[in-house]
Motif scaffolding. Structure first.
Motif, mmCIF file in Angstrom:
data_model
loop_
_atom_site.group_PDB
_atom_site.id
_atom_site.type_symbol
_atom_site.label_atom_id
_atom_site.label_comp_id
_atom_site.label_asym_id
_atom_site.label_seq_id
_atom_site.Cartn_x
_atom_site.Cartn_y
_atom_site.Cartn_z
ATOM 1 N N GLN A 12 0.841 -1.192 0.000
ATOM 2 C CA GLN A 12 0.000 0.000 0.000
ATOM 3 C C GLN A 12 0.878 1.244 0.000
ATOM 4 O O GLN A 12 1.905 1.282 0.658
ATOM 5 C CB GLN A 12 -0.878 0.025 1.247
ATOM 6 N N THR A 13 0.476 2.263 -0.726
ATOM 7 C CA THR A 13 1.177 3.547 -0.709
ATOM 8 C C THR A 13 0.175 4.644 -0.401
ATOM 9 O O THR A 13 -0.862 4.746 -1.038
ATOM 10 C CB THR A 13 1.855 3.832 -2.062
ATOM 11 N N PHE A 14 0.503 5.454 0.591
ATOM 12 C CA PHE A 14 -0.362 6.557 1.008
ATOM 13 C C PHE A 14 0.427 7.857 0.913
ATOM 14 O O PHE A 14 1.559 7.938 1.367
ATOM 15 C CB PHE A 14 -0.800 6.382 2.465
ATOM 16 N N ARG A 15 -0.164 8.866 0.352
ATOM 17 C CA ARG A 15 0.450 10.199 0.293
ATOM 18 C C ARG A 15 1.917 10.165 -0.146
ATOM 19 O O ARG A 15 2.771 10.782 0.452
ATOM 20 C CB ARG A 15 0.333 10.887 1.651
ATOM 21 N N ARG A 16 2.227 9.404 -1.143
ATOM 22 C CA ARG A 16 3.546 9.283 -1.778
ATOM 23 C C ARG A 16 4.643 8.706 -0.899
ATOM 24 O O ARG A 16 5.440 7.918 -1.334
ATOM 25 C CB ARG A 16 4.018 10.616 -2.336
ATOM 26 N N GLY A 76 2.893 0.833 3.256
ATOM 27 C CA GLY A 76 2.504 -0.190 4.210
ATOM 28 C C GLY A 76 2.305 -1.515 3.508
ATOM 29 O O GLY A 76 2.390 -1.618 2.289
ATOM 30 N N LEU A 77 2.069 -2.533 4.292
ATOM 31 C CA LEU A 77 1.878 -3.873 3.777
ATOM 32 C C LEU A 77 0.601 -4.432 4.384
ATOM 33 O O LEU A 77 0.431 -4.413 5.608
ATOM 34 C CB LEU A 77 3.069 -4.739 4.170
ATOM 35 N N LEU A 78 -0.301 -4.874 3.545
ATOM 36 C CA LEU A 78 -1.540 -5.493 3.996
ATOM 37 C C LEU A 78 -1.386 -6.994 3.813
ATOM 38 O O LEU A 78 -1.099 -7.469 2.712
ATOM 39 C CB LEU A 78 -2.725 -4.967 3.174
ATOM 40 N N PHE A 79 -1.550 -7.726 4.888
ATOM 41 C CA PHE A 79 -1.412 -9.178 4.869
ATOM 42 C C PHE A 79 -2.778 -9.788 5.108
ATOM 43 O O PHE A 79 -3.452 -9.455 6.088
ATOM 44 C CB PHE A 79 -0.432 -9.614 5.963
ATOM 45 N N VAL A 80 -3.230 -10.674 4.211
ATOM 46 C CA VAL A 80 -4.520 -11.341 4.320
ATOM 47 C C VAL A 80 -4.274 -12.838 4.347
ATOM 48 O O VAL A 80 -3.497 -13.367 3.541
ATOM 49 C CB VAL A 80 -5.437 -10.985 3.119
#
Length: 79
Positions: A15-19, A23-27
């Motif tokens: 994930q990329t927020f505001r340049r 982050g990393l989303l783990f499912v």
């Protein structure tokens, strides 16, 4: 789960927020949440990357098994 009984099905998304903030989303999908907990404990004891990550949230969801005309939704949970 198609030949992988007891093994988790895992996905990771970057994930990329505001340049600048990433982050990393783990499912993870699995039948026994206890397996995930044991895996996390082992990682906490031995994984050198743990020093570089900061978990910010966690959640567990129950997804009911499928159903058909002879099996009502959730019937396999009670036997």
């Amino acid at each position: 789960m198609g030949g992988c009984e007891g093994r988790p099905l895992r996905f990771t998304y970057r994930q990329t927020f505001r340049r600048r903030e990433t982050g990393l989303l783990f499912v993870c999908f699995q039948r026994e949440p206890d397996t995930f907990v044991r895996t996390q404990h082992r990682l906490d004891e031995a994984d050198a990357l743990t020093d570089f990550v900061t978990p910010t949230a966690s959640a567990t969801f129950l997804v009911l098994p499928g159903f058909d005309a002879t099996r009502p939704l959730g019937s396999t949970l009670t036997g």
